[in-house]
Write a protein that holds these residues in place. Structure first.
Motif, PDB file in Angstrom:
ATOM      1  N   SER A 251       0.824  -1.216   0.000  1.00  0.00           N
ATOM      2  CA  SER A 251       0.000   0.000   0.000  1.00  0.00           C
ATOM      3  C   SER A 251       0.858   1.267   0.000  1.00  0.00           C
ATOM      4  O   SER A 251       0.338   2.377  -0.138  1.00  0.00           O
ATOM      5  CB  SER A 251      -0.992  -0.003   1.162  1.00  0.00           C
ATOM      6  OG  SER A 251      -0.328  -0.235   2.379  1.00  0.00           O
ATOM      7  N   LEU A 252       2.175   1.112   0.123  1.00  0.00           N
ATOM      8  CA  LEU A 252       3.067   2.271  -0.010  1.00  0.00           C
ATOM      9  C   LEU A 252       3.250   2.703  -1.471  1.00  0.00           C
ATOM     10  O   LEU A 252       3.928   3.702  -1.743  1.00  0.00           O
ATOM     11  CB  LEU A 252       4.445   1.962   0.600  1.00  0.00           C
ATOM     12  CG  LEU A 252       4.547   2.010   2.132  1.00  0.00           C
ATOM     13  CD1 LEU A 252       5.856   1.378   2.610  1.00  0.00           C
ATOM     14  CD2 LEU A 252       4.439   3.440   2.640  1.00  0.00           C
ATOM     15  N   LEU A 255       3.753   6.295  -2.777  1.00  0.00           N
ATOM     16  CA  LEU A 255       4.305   7.118  -1.682  1.00  0.00           C
ATOM     17  C   LEU A 255       5.804   6.866  -1.518  1.00  0.00           C
ATOM     18  O   LEU A 255       6.582   7.790  -1.307  1.00  0.00           O
ATOM     19  CB  LEU A 255       3.529   6.797  -0.397  1.00  0.00           C
ATOM     20  CG  LEU A 255       4.003   7.343   0.951  1.00  0.00           C
ATOM     21  CD1 LEU A 255       4.276   8.837   0.921  1.00  0.00           C
ATOM     22  CD2 LEU A 255       2.971   7.052   2.043  1.00  0.00           C
ATOM     23  N   SER A 383      10.649   8.773  -0.591  1.00  0.00           N
ATOM     24  CA  SER A 383       9.236   9.136  -0.733  1.00  0.00           C
ATOM     25  C   SER A 383       9.141  10.216  -1.803  1.00  0.00           C
ATOM     26  O   SER A 383      10.145  10.853  -2.130  1.00  0.00           O
ATOM     27  CB  SER A 383       8.689   9.653   0.595  1.00  0.00           C
ATOM     28  OG  SER A 383       9.463  10.755   1.030  1.00  0.00           O
ATOM     29  N   THR A 389       8.431   8.604   6.403  1.00  0.00           N
ATOM     30  CA  THR A 389       7.056   8.126   6.549  1.00  0.00           C
ATOM     31  C   THR A 389       6.987   7.337   7.858  1.00  0.00           C
ATOM     32  O   THR A 389       7.588   6.257   7.969  1.00  0.00           O
ATOM     33  CB  THR A 389       6.645   7.216   5.361  1.00  0.00           C
ATOM     34  OG1 THR A 389       6.923   7.897   4.141  1.00  0.00           O
ATOM     35  CG2 THR A 389       5.165   6.873   5.419  1.00  0.00           C
ATOM     36  N   ASP A 391       3.948   6.330  10.396  1.00  0.00           N
ATOM     37  CA  ASP A 391       2.518   6.447  10.663  1.00  0.00           C
ATOM     38  C   ASP A 391       1.891   5.052  10.723  1.00  0.00           C
ATOM     39  O   ASP A 391       2.501   4.059  10.308  1.00  0.00           O
ATOM     40  CB  ASP A 391       1.854   7.265   9.536  1.00  0.00           C
ATOM     41  CG  ASP A 391       0.530   7.908   9.969  1.00  0.00           C
ATOM     42  OD1 ASP A 391       0.089   7.668  11.115  1.00  0.00           O
ATOM     43  OD2 ASP A 391      -0.058   8.639   9.149  1.00  0.00           O
ATOM     44  N   VAL A 393      -0.662   2.383   9.235  1.00  0.00           N
ATOM     45  CA  VAL A 393      -1.074   2.118   7.852  1.00  0.00           C
ATOM     46  C   VAL A 393      -2.600   2.183   7.794  1.00  0.00           C
ATOM     47  O   VAL A 393      -3.273   1.524   8.597  1.00  0.00           O
ATOM     48  CB  VAL A 393      -0.558   0.733   7.389  1.00  0.00           C
ATOM     49  CG1 VAL A 393      -1.033   0.411   5.976  1.00  0.00           C
ATOM     50  CG2 VAL A 393       0.964   0.683   7.481  1.00  0.00           C
ATOM     51  N   LYS A 438       3.376  11.902   7.988  1.00  0.00           N
ATOM     52  CA  LYS A 438       2.126  11.139   7.940  1.00  0.00           C
ATOM     53  C   LYS A 438       1.952  10.385   6.621  1.00  0.00           C
ATOM     54  O   LYS A 438       2.527  10.765   5.606  1.00  0.00           O
ATOM     55  CB  LYS A 438       0.936  12.102   8.117  1.00  0.00           C
ATOM     56  CG  LYS A 438       0.679  12.462   9.578  1.00  0.00           C
ATOM     57  CD  LYS A 438      -0.582  13.290   9.725  1.00  0.00           C
ATOM     58  CE  LYS A 438      -1.832  12.436   9.743  1.00  0.00           C
ATOM     59  NZ  LYS A 438      -1.846  11.458  10.832  1.00  0.00           N
ATOM     60  N   TRP A 439       1.133   9.356   6.656  1.00  0.00           N
ATOM     61  CA  TRP A 439       0.720   8.651   5.422  1.00  0.00           C
ATOM     62  C   TRP A 439       0.074   9.689   4.513  1.00  0.00           C
ATOM     63  O   TRP A 439      -0.733  10.505   4.974  1.00  0.00           O
ATOM     64  CB  TRP A 439      -0.293   7.574   5.790  1.00  0.00           C
ATOM     65  CG  TRP A 439      -0.470   6.571   4.692  1.00  0.00           C
ATOM     66  CD1 TRP A 439      -1.296   6.684   3.629  1.00  0.00           C
ATOM     67  CD2 TRP A 439       0.207   5.319   4.563  1.00  0.00           C
ATOM     68  NE1 TRP A 439      -1.185   5.589   2.828  1.00  0.00           N
ATOM     69  CE2 TRP A 439      -0.272   4.726   3.372  1.00  0.00           C
ATOM     70  CE3 TRP A 439       1.170   4.645   5.320  1.00  0.00           C
ATOM     71  CZ2 TRP A 439       0.180   3.483   2.935  1.00  0.00           C
ATOM     72  CZ3 TRP A 439       1.607   3.415   4.886  1.00  0.00           C
ATOM     73  CH2 TRP A 439       1.123   2.844   3.709  1.00  0.00           C
ATOM     74  N   ARG A 440       0.419   9.730   3.240  1.00  0.00           N
ATOM     75  CA  ARG A 440      -0.043  10.823   2.378  1.00  0.00           C
ATOM     76  C   ARG A 440      -0.040  10.368   0.928  1.00  0.00           C
ATOM     77  O   ARG A 440       0.574   9.345   0.595  1.00  0.00           O
ATOM     78  CB  ARG A 440       0.866  12.049   2.556  1.00  0.00           C
ATOM     79  CG  ARG A 440       2.326  11.720   2.268  1.00  0.00           C
ATOM     80  CD  ARG A 440       3.288  12.661   2.979  1.00  0.00           C
ATOM     81  NE  ARG A 440       4.684  12.317   2.690  1.00  0.00           N
ATOM     82  CZ  ARG A 440       5.423  11.499   3.430  1.00  0.00           C
ATOM     83  NH1 ARG A 440       4.949  10.915   4.496  1.00  0.00           N
ATOM     84  NH2 ARG A 440       6.681  11.236   3.083  1.00  0.00           N
ATOM     85  N   SER A 441      -0.682  11.168   0.072  1.00  0.00           N
ATOM     86  CA  SER A 441      -0.587  10.869  -1.362  1.00  0.00           C
ATOM     87  C   SER A 441      -0.194  12.139  -2.099  1.00  0.00           C
ATOM     88  O   SER A 441      -0.366  13.251  -1.591  1.00  0.00           O
ATOM     89  CB  SER A 441      -1.904  10.303  -1.883  1.00  0.00           C
ATOM     90  OG  SER A 441      -2.936  11.199  -1.552  1.00  0.00           O
TER      91      SER A 441
END
Ligand SMILES: Cc1cc2nc3c(=O)[nH]c(=O)nc-3n(C[C@H](O)[C@H](O)[C@H](O)COP(=O)(O)OP(=O)(O)OC[C@H]3O[C@@H](n4cnc5c(N)ncnc54)[C@H](O)[C@@H]3O)c2cc1C
Length: 476
Positions: A251-252, A255, A383, A389, A391, A393, A438-441
């Motif tokens: 799921s990374l 990112l 990233s 990163t 955070d 998931v 933080k987890w981000r897009s």
């Protein structure tokens, strides 16, 4: 999710992210923390001559605090420098001495770090760093007053003898900087973590995670499965697997991406005058045109106690996209070493840029028969915005990542885990650093790093010429 101090916590990866997290969990009273790693670090001692291929397993890493206008990483570095100094004090006092190390060892050396350009003036990034850093910490080679200060403090401002042939000698010297003795620092952190009760499972079978364990019918994670078929349950699993993280946590995608830096080594004989000239007491850690893309991106260190003089190139970071089980391409680490006497393991561009620097800045090495004799490529996890990163998931309760160290996270080893534990505990989440991690897009923003260009991309190793078959000591 609130964790009890007795809840089982698994950390996958004993590089700087995993070690620092484990150490600070232990220090803050968590009693059931276990690090898993596929490398047998108690045997190989984080030496890449013993087959370790983690980014953290190395002889030296740069410590420098100047980050342009970015005070998040500047402040984190200055906080870490205080931590490095405290660790040296502990070691030198004999309070914390890992097996095989002695009180005379150090985990970092404050030999200063210079950032050089071949232009006549400093780039804006360095000017911004000078403005942001504490007064008096940054000295400029073209400023007579700074040169006098440097002389008074015993710093050498003509390390590469540039002024003698009348070439520009323009750099900024960060007096707070130097280098971490990387392998020893990891051994120190591991020893310290164990002293707080952290457990370890190391080795290519028992320590290697092959799968996450999911709560049936959900994406929630309840532990890991290792290559020996055993299941290990945990309330929290932290994936800190460096360049291996994007394939273990798909799921990374978008990112993070794994990319490679290139490294060259020259062995300095003890009988050579360069043994002393390049010694840490006489020579700084250096960066050359670090942000100039393909023709720049160089950095190097004083001679190591073993005699190796190391120069790295990251002007282009390479990728190794391979189709994964789910049919998608992801870059995966493929460690390439010098084979026998052939230095064919790195991209030709990397070796050419490094050799050009040596020819111009240290011509005496080649003239005295000292040449590149080993190379290596080494894997970062980048990233798209160059931030770490750290955070939870999304949609996977019980799972966190602590990664994306790119080319700069080693220096945070003493304090990084303290931040990770804050994030685990939900403390101080509105601090700028924590928000950046933080987890981000990507969204509509322009990426700092273009990632996931795939096997057709220009940086894919498949499309990049490596150094041609050539024997050791060949000069390009
Ligand atoms: C060439 C290069 C030069 C750098 N120079 C500097 C520098 O000068 N200064 C600086 O501050 N930073 C530098 N960095 C960055 C720094 O080294 C990294 O940011 C940092 O070491 C990353 O640590 P990590 O813990 O994320 O990953 P790693 O150190 O790569 O550790 C990941 C660990 O996970 C383990 N692992 C992977 N897969 C599994 C699995 N399936 N099961 C169990 N264990 C697994 C690996 O064995 C490894 O031990 C550099 C990086 C590179 C590549």
């Amino acid at each position: 999710m609130a964790l009890a101090k007795t809840d089982p916590i698994i950390i996958v990866g004993a590089g700087v992210f995993g070690l620092s997290t484990a150490l600070h969990l232990g220090r803050r009273g968590y009693t059931d923390v276990t690090i898993f790693d596929s490398q047998p670090y108690d045997k190989t001692l984080y030496s890449y001559f013993e087959g370790c291929d983690a980014a953290s397993a190395d002889m030296n890493k740069i410590i420098r605090a100047g980050y342009g206008k970015d005070t998040v990483y500047q402040d984190l570095t200055l906080e870490s420098v205080a931590g490095w100094t405290a660790w040296n004090d502990e070691l030198h006092a004999g309070k914390t001495v890992p097996p095989g190390m002695t009180k005379t060892d150090s985990v970092w050396v404050n030999n200063t770090a210079i950032s050089m350009t071949d232009a006549d003036t400093l780039p804006n990034f360095e000017l911004d760093s000078i403005e942001s850093m504490p007064a008096g910490t940054m000295l400029v080679s073209t400023d007579a007053k700074d040169c006098a200060t440097a002389k008074a403090k015993g710093f050498n401002m003509e390390q590469f003898a540039r002024q003698t042939p009348g070439k520009p000698n323009v750099f900024v010297l960060d007096t707070t900087g130097g280098f971490a003795c990387a392998d020893k620092a990891c051994r120190f952190a591991l020893h310290k973590a164990r002293s707080y009760g952290v457990k370890t499972v190391f080795g290519p079978v028992a320590g290697k995670i092959v799968d996450l364990v999911y709560k049936p019918g959900t994406g929630d994670v309840t532990g890991i499965t290792t290559a020996d078929g055993k299941t290990h349950l945990a309330v929290l699993t932290v994936m800190a697997c460096g360049g291996w993280t994007p394939t273990l946590v798909p799921s990374l995608d978008g990112l993070n991406e794994t990319t490679a830096g290139s490294v060259a080594l020259l062995k300095i004989p003890r009988s050579s005058p360069y043994w002393d000239k390049l010694a840490p007491e006489n020579f700084p850690t250096f960066m050359h045109k670090l942000r100039d893309g393909e023709p720049g991106g160089l950095y190097g260190f004083p001679r190591h106690e073993s005699g190796w003089f190391k120069i790295g190139y990251r002007g282009t970071k390479y990728t190794n996209p391979q189709v994964q089980k789910d049919g998608k391409e992801r870059s995966v680490p493929v460690t390439r070493w010098t084979e026998g006497d052939k230095i064919t393991s790195i991209p030709a561009t990397a070796l050419r840029v490094i050799q050009k620097f040596l020819d111009e800045y240290l011509p005496g090495l080649g003239a005295s028969g000292i040449h590149i004799s080993k190379t290596r490529i080494c894997w970062y996890n980048d990233s798209f915005d160059n931030h770490l990163t750290i955070d939870h998931v999304p949609n996977a309760a019980g799972l966190m990542v602590a990664t994306s160290g790119s080319g700069h996270a080693f220096k945070y080893l003493p304090s990084l885990g303290n931040w990770v534990v804050d994030i685990i505990e939900g403390v101080g989440l509105d601090r700028p650093a924590v928000k950046a991690w933080k987890w981000r897009s990507l969204g509509a923003a322009k990426p700092f790093n273009v990632i996931m260009a795939g096997s057709k991309g220009p940086r894919a190793l498949q499309n990049v010429p490596l150094v041609p078959e050539t024997s050791m000591h060949a000069k390009l």
